[in-house]
Enzyme design. Structure first.
Site, PDB file in Angstrom:
ATOM      1  N   ILE A 110       0.856  -1.191   0.000  1.00 36.67           N
ATOM      2  CA  ILE A 110       0.000   0.000   0.000  1.00 36.67           C
ATOM      3  C   ILE A 110       0.890   1.238   0.000  1.00 36.67           C
ATOM      4  O   ILE A 110       1.693   1.438   0.916  1.00 36.67           O
ATOM      5  CB  ILE A 110      -0.919   0.043   1.242  1.00 36.67           C
ATOM      6  CG1 ILE A 110      -1.761  -1.233   1.335  1.00 36.67           C
ATOM      7  CG2 ILE A 110      -1.816   1.283   1.204  1.00 36.67           C
ATOM      8  CD1 ILE A 110      -2.620  -1.319   2.581  1.00 36.67           C
ATOM      9  N   TYR A 122      -3.997  17.974 -10.041  1.00 37.62           N
ATOM     10  CA  TYR A 122      -4.416  16.827  -9.214  1.00 37.62           C
ATOM     11  C   TYR A 122      -5.553  16.069  -9.894  1.00 37.62           C
ATOM     12  O   TYR A 122      -5.520  14.840 -10.004  1.00 37.62           O
ATOM     13  CB  TYR A 122      -4.875  17.326  -7.837  1.00 37.62           C
ATOM     14  CG  TYR A 122      -5.555  16.265  -6.993  1.00 37.62           C
ATOM     15  CD1 TYR A 122      -4.829  15.440  -6.156  1.00 37.62           C
ATOM     16  CD2 TYR A 122      -6.952  16.082  -7.046  1.00 37.62           C
ATOM     17  CE1 TYR A 122      -5.453  14.456  -5.380  1.00 37.62           C
ATOM     18  CE2 TYR A 122      -7.581  15.114  -6.291  1.00 37.62           C
ATOM     19  CZ  TYR A 122      -6.828  14.307  -5.457  1.00 37.62           C
ATOM     20  OH  TYR A 122      -7.455  13.338  -4.708  1.00 37.62           O
TER      21      TYR A 122
HETATM   22  P1  NDP Z   1      -3.334  11.714   2.922  1.00 39.41           P
HETATM   23  O1  NDP Z   1      -2.606  12.976   2.659  1.00 39.41           O
HETATM   24  O2  NDP Z   1      -3.724  11.405   4.305  1.00 39.41           O
HETATM   25  O3  NDP Z   1      -2.485  10.489   2.365  1.00 39.41           O
HETATM   26  C1  NDP Z   1      -1.658  10.619   1.272  1.00 39.41           C
HETATM   27  C2  NDP Z   1      -0.466   9.737   1.457  1.00 39.41           C
HETATM   28  O4  NDP Z   1       0.379   9.853   0.312  1.00 39.41           O
HETATM   29  C3  NDP Z   1       0.396  10.130   2.666  1.00 39.41           C
HETATM   30  O5  NDP Z   1       0.743   8.965   3.362  1.00 39.41           O
HETATM   31  C4  NDP Z   1       1.614  10.762   2.024  1.00 39.41           C
HETATM   32  O6  NDP Z   1       2.800  10.595   2.768  1.00 39.41           O
HETATM   33  C5  NDP Z   1       1.690   9.966   0.754  1.00 39.41           C
HETATM   34  N1  NDP Z   1       2.556  10.598  -0.225  1.00 39.41           N
HETATM   35  C6  NDP Z   1       2.489  11.857  -0.705  1.00 39.41           C
HETATM   36  N2  NDP Z   1       3.498  12.090  -1.527  1.00 39.41           N
HETATM   37  C7  NDP Z   1       4.216  10.963  -1.604  1.00 39.41           C
HETATM   38  C8  NDP Z   1       5.383  10.585  -2.286  1.00 39.41           C
HETATM   39  N3  NDP Z   1       6.068  11.446  -3.052  1.00 39.41           N
HETATM   40  N4  NDP Z   1       5.845   9.329  -2.147  1.00 39.41           N
HETATM   41  C9  NDP Z   1       5.208   8.463  -1.343  1.00 39.41           C
HETATM   42  N5  NDP Z   1       4.112   8.761  -0.657  1.00 39.41           N
HETATM   43  C10 NDP Z   1       3.625  10.007  -0.778  1.00 39.41           C
HETATM   44  O7  NDP Z   1      -4.610  11.728   1.959  1.00 39.41           O
HETATM   45  P2  NDP Z   1      -5.813  10.678   1.742  1.00 39.41           P
HETATM   46  O8  NDP Z   1      -5.700   9.538   2.662  1.00 39.41           O
HETATM   47  O9  NDP Z   1      -7.048  11.469   1.726  1.00 39.41           O
HETATM   48  O10 NDP Z   1      -5.522  10.219   0.255  1.00 39.41           O
HETATM   49  C11 NDP Z   1      -5.392   8.874  -0.108  1.00 39.41           C
HETATM   50  C12 NDP Z   1      -5.891   8.690  -1.525  1.00 39.41           C
HETATM   51  O11 NDP Z   1      -7.284   8.907  -1.565  1.00 39.41           O
HETATM   52  C13 NDP Z   1      -5.276   9.653  -2.540  1.00 39.41           C
HETATM   53  O12 NDP Z   1      -4.990   8.929  -3.711  1.00 39.41           O
HETATM   54  C14 NDP Z   1      -6.386  10.635  -2.811  1.00 39.41           C
HETATM   55  O13 NDP Z   1      -6.292  11.190  -4.096  1.00 39.41           O
HETATM   56  C15 NDP Z   1      -7.592   9.738  -2.676  1.00 39.41           C
HETATM   57  N6  NDP Z   1      -8.836  10.433  -2.416  1.00 39.41           N
HETATM   58  C16 NDP Z   1      -9.045  11.077  -1.237  1.00 39.41           C
HETATM   59  C17 NDP Z   1     -10.242  11.712  -1.022  1.00 39.41           C
HETATM   60  C18 NDP Z   1     -10.530  12.413   0.242  1.00 39.41           C
HETATM   61  O14 NDP Z   1     -11.619  12.955   0.384  1.00 39.41           O
HETATM   62  N7  NDP Z   1      -9.611  12.448   1.212  1.00 39.41           N
HETATM   63  C19 NDP Z   1     -11.316  11.721  -2.016  1.00 39.41           C
HETATM   64  C20 NDP Z   1     -10.971  11.020  -3.229  1.00 39.41           C
HETATM   65  C21 NDP Z   1      -9.781  10.388  -3.386  1.00 39.41           C
HETATM   66  P3  NDP Z   1       3.143  11.508   4.047  1.00 39.41           P
HETATM   67  O15 NDP Z   1       2.375  10.921   5.182  1.00 39.41           O
HETATM   68  O16 NDP Z   1       4.605  11.335   4.192  1.00 39.41           O
HETATM   69  O17 NDP Z   1       2.729  12.905   3.725  1.00 39.41           O
HETATM   70 MG1  PMR Z   2     -16.485  19.140  -3.765  1.00 43.64          MG
HETATM   71  C1  PMR Z   2     -22.292  15.956  -4.487  1.00 43.64           C
HETATM   72  C2  PMR Z   2     -21.473  16.969  -4.647  1.00 43.64           C
HETATM   73  C3  PMR Z   2     -20.037  16.957  -4.284  1.00 43.64           C
HETATM   74  C4  PMR Z   2     -19.192  15.937  -3.915  1.00 43.64           C
HETATM   75  C5  PMR Z   2     -19.522  14.472  -3.752  1.00 43.64           C
HETATM   76  C6  PMR Z   2     -17.911  16.487  -3.695  1.00 43.64           C
HETATM   77  C7  PMR Z   2     -16.780  15.761  -3.333  1.00 43.64           C
HETATM   78  N1  PMR Z   2     -17.986  17.850  -3.922  1.00 43.64           N
HETATM   79  C8  PMR Z   2     -19.278  18.154  -4.284  1.00 43.64           C
HETATM   80  C9  PMR Z   2     -19.780  19.406  -4.601  1.00 43.64           C
HETATM   81  C10 PMR Z   2     -19.084  20.620  -4.521  1.00 43.64           C
HETATM   82  N2  PMR Z   2     -17.784  20.736  -4.169  1.00 43.64           N
HETATM   83  C11 PMR Z   2     -19.607  21.912  -4.802  1.00 43.64           C
HETATM   84  C12 PMR Z   2     -21.055  22.204  -5.222  1.00 43.64           C
HETATM   85  C13 PMR Z   2     -18.598  22.811  -4.613  1.00 43.64           C
HETATM   86  C14 PMR Z   2     -18.640  24.334  -4.815  1.00 43.64           C
HETATM   87  C15 PMR Z   2     -18.978  25.009  -3.558  1.00 43.64           C
HETATM   88  C16 PMR Z   2     -17.447  22.077  -4.218  1.00 43.64           C
HETATM   89  C17 PMR Z   2     -16.194  22.630  -3.925  1.00 43.64           C
HETATM   90  C18 PMR Z   2     -15.062  21.867  -3.662  1.00 43.64           C
HETATM   91  C19 PMR Z   2     -13.717  22.358  -3.480  1.00 43.64           C
HETATM   92  C20 PMR Z   2     -13.259  23.770  -3.481  1.00 43.64           C
HETATM   93  N3  PMR Z   2     -15.051  20.485  -3.552  1.00 43.64           N
HETATM   94  C21 PMR Z   2     -13.793  20.125  -3.346  1.00 43.64           C
HETATM   95  C22 PMR Z   2     -12.957  21.212  -3.304  1.00 43.64           C
HETATM   96  C23 PMR Z   2     -11.633  20.767  -3.097  1.00 43.64           C
HETATM   97  O1  PMR Z   2     -10.596  21.420  -3.010  1.00 43.64           O
HETATM   98  C24 PMR Z   2     -11.664  19.253  -3.072  1.00 43.64           C
HETATM   99  C25 PMR Z   2     -10.969  18.780  -4.296  1.00 43.64           C
HETATM  100  O2  PMR Z   2     -11.380  18.978  -5.406  1.00 43.64           O
HETATM  101  O3  PMR Z   2      -9.866  18.081  -4.088  1.00 43.64           O
HETATM  102  C26 PMR Z   2      -9.233  17.635  -5.288  1.00 43.64           C
HETATM  103  C27 PMR Z   2     -13.133  18.907  -3.166  1.00 43.64           C
HETATM  104  C28 PMR Z   2     -13.818  17.709  -3.119  1.00 43.64           C
HETATM  105  N4  PMR Z   2     -15.171  17.621  -3.309  1.00 43.64           N
HETATM  106  C29 PMR Z   2     -15.547  16.297  -3.208  1.00 43.64           C
HETATM  107  C30 PMR Z   2     -14.376  15.535  -2.916  1.00 43.64           C
HETATM  108  C31 PMR Z   2     -14.356  14.044  -2.719  1.00 43.64           C
HETATM  109  C32 PMR Z   2     -13.328  16.402  -2.863  1.00 43.64           C
HETATM  110  C33 PMR Z   2     -11.919  15.934  -2.577  1.00 43.64           C
HETATM  111  C34 PMR Z   2     -11.478  15.202  -3.806  1.00 43.64           C
HETATM  112  C35 PMR Z   2     -10.262  14.409  -3.705  1.00 43.64           C
HETATM  113  O4  PMR Z   2      -9.641  14.403  -2.650  1.00 43.64           O
HETATM  114  O5  PMR Z   2      -9.905  13.761  -4.680  1.00 43.64           O
END
Ligand code: NDP
Ligand code: PMR
Length: 393
Positions: free
Chosen positions: A86, A269
């Protein structure tokens, strides 16, 4: 550095090309010339075990190798302990997944992390049994580190049964791009290119595994899907015609963005997540039959409090969790709600048996629907008023 972009991985070409060679590593990656060509191993041959002593000795936790479970007195064969790699297991979803798998007693987890000490502390704080995991250094921002990681993991002489590409960086507030050791824009470099090389390198190891359900999984995101509301929040993912990727994403004579546009950390991203999802679709199409490996990407739900948002402005970090909880009603947590169990059909009725084909919205926009594969491990996220289950494997 001359970089030749592969065009065969374009979504429009997903169905056009027939099976490629397993040695063809160019789709959704870059073919690195001038001595930087991706080193791929021919599948079917067990990857050569490197016997030289390397730095990993100092970086791995002292744990015993997982053993094959002996047959029970009734003569019934028992599945041996699986090994799951992982990435980014030092926090958030990766740590929760590592813990959940380790706790089943059925998995040995290789925590592939860039910060050994942080990972070690995180595993201890999470209460993970010392014998259930091994920490191996991996910095996805360096292709050399990825290659070294693969060598080091092979030295452990454990089968590789599952690989979860989970690590990611998100730099929404960066004004200027930052770069990996190889000169690629950081988000795409770490999230996509680093994982792409890792996946490509470990493919032969996965193929060699005798585990009945070997898997390669990448964590995608809904924000890369422009066919969703979340994916339509600007800036939208868009790979364009890939001219930036073709140019090397280095900002020297080419754009740092895949589509050739101006730098935008949030978009980079989301683009990387599209690449992640498309990579799994294409791996599945090219390699599934030949290797027996199942390839999948998944969307874990919104876990608004993880380290992923560490670079966002304080106001965002304050408002994002309640926004997800009360407005989108789609938050998830990796905390106490995380557990594992065997899935049943009814618990995941929407899982398609095969990957969904990416849909395009707009002329050149490329997005992808993540899909959830048949699973062995289910992470239950505690949502707002409901419990949702996301199957990792
Ligand atoms: P975290 O920041 O908690 O976890 C990210 C992890 O990636 C950390 O362990 C970090 O290490 C590691 N990492 C970053 N850069 C590197 C690198 N250069 N080499 C090795 N490891 C690295 O975020 P999340 O748990 O939220 O994210 C996990 C996954 O889930 C990501 O792929 C993210 O895109 C995805 N995801 C998350 C969402 C969310 O809402 N949180 C929504 C949708 C997708 P370190 O601890 O050293 O910083
Ligand atoms: Mg979002 C159902 C609507 C929905 C969902 C499931 C997400 C998930 N978001 C939604 C809606 C909206 N977001 C709307 C209407 C807005 C405008 C106000 C909004 C804004 C927003 C921002 C500024 N949302 C975000 C951001 C981030 O910076 C996050 C992002 O894009 O990270 C890449 C994010 C997210 N919204 C989500 C999820 C899951 C994220 C984190 C995505 C990721 O970590 O990959």
């Amino acid at each position: 550095m001359a970089l030749q972009a592969a065009t065969s991985f374009l979504p429009s070409a997903l169905s056009a090309r027939k099976e490629g060679s397993v040695k063809d590593s160019a789709f959704l990656g870059v073919r690195l010339a001038d001595g930087l060509k991706l080193e791929t191993s021919a599948l079917g041959q067990r990857a050569k075990r490197v016997s030289t002593s390397v730095a990993i000795r100092a970086q791995t936790a002292a744990v015993s190798s997982p053993s094959v479970t002996p047959a029970s007195p009734s003569g019934k064969k028992t599945l041996r302990k699986g090994t799951a790699v992982i990435t980014g297991a030092s926090s958030g979803l990766g740590l929760a997944t590592a813990k959940a798998l380790a706790e089943t007693g059925k998995w040995h987890v290789i925590m592939a992390c860039r910060d050994f000490l942080k990972a070690s502390r995180a595993a201890t704080a999470a209460g993970m049994d010392k014998g259930s995991y091994t920490i191996v250094h991996l910095d996805l921002a360096s292709l050399d580190s990825v290659r070294q990681f693969v060598k080091n993991v092979r030295q452990l002489e454990m089968p590789i049964d599952v690989v979860v590409c989970n690590a990611a960086v998100y730099q929404p507030t960066a004004k200027e791009p930052s770069y990996t050791a190889d000169g690629f824009e950081m988000s795409v470099g770490v999230n996509h290119l680093g994982h792409f090389l890792l996946a490509r390198e470990l493919l032969s190891d996965l193929q060699s595994s005798d585990y009945p359900s070997k898997r390669l999984i990448i964590v995608g995101s809904i924000t890369g899907n422009t066919n969703t509301l979340a994916g339509n929040v600007p800036p939208k993912a868009n790979l364009g015609d890939l001219r930036g990727l073709a140019g090397g994403l280095n900002g020297v004579g080419s754009s740092v963005m895949i589509d050739g546009g101006e730098f935008d950390g949030a978009k980079a991203y989301k683009d990387s997540k599209v690449c992640n999802m498309l990579t799994m679709q294409e791996f599945h199409r090219r390699y599934h039959e030949e290797t027996g490996v199942t390839f999948a990407s998944l969307y874990p739900g919104c876990i608004a409090t993880t380290g992923l948002f560490r670079e966002h402005i304080p106001l965002f970090r304050l408002l994002f969790p309640p926004f997800q909880k009360y407005i989108t009603k789609g938050p998830a947590s990796t905390g106490a709600g995380t557990r594992t169990r065997r899935p049943s059909r009814t618990s995941s009725p929407r899982r398609p048996a095969t990957p969904t084909r990416p849909r395009s919205s707009g002329r050149s926009a490329r997005s992808s629907s993540a899909w959830h594969d048949r699973s062995m491990c289910c992470i239950t996220m505690a949502g707002a008023g409901s419990r949702r289950q996301f199957f990792l494997f």
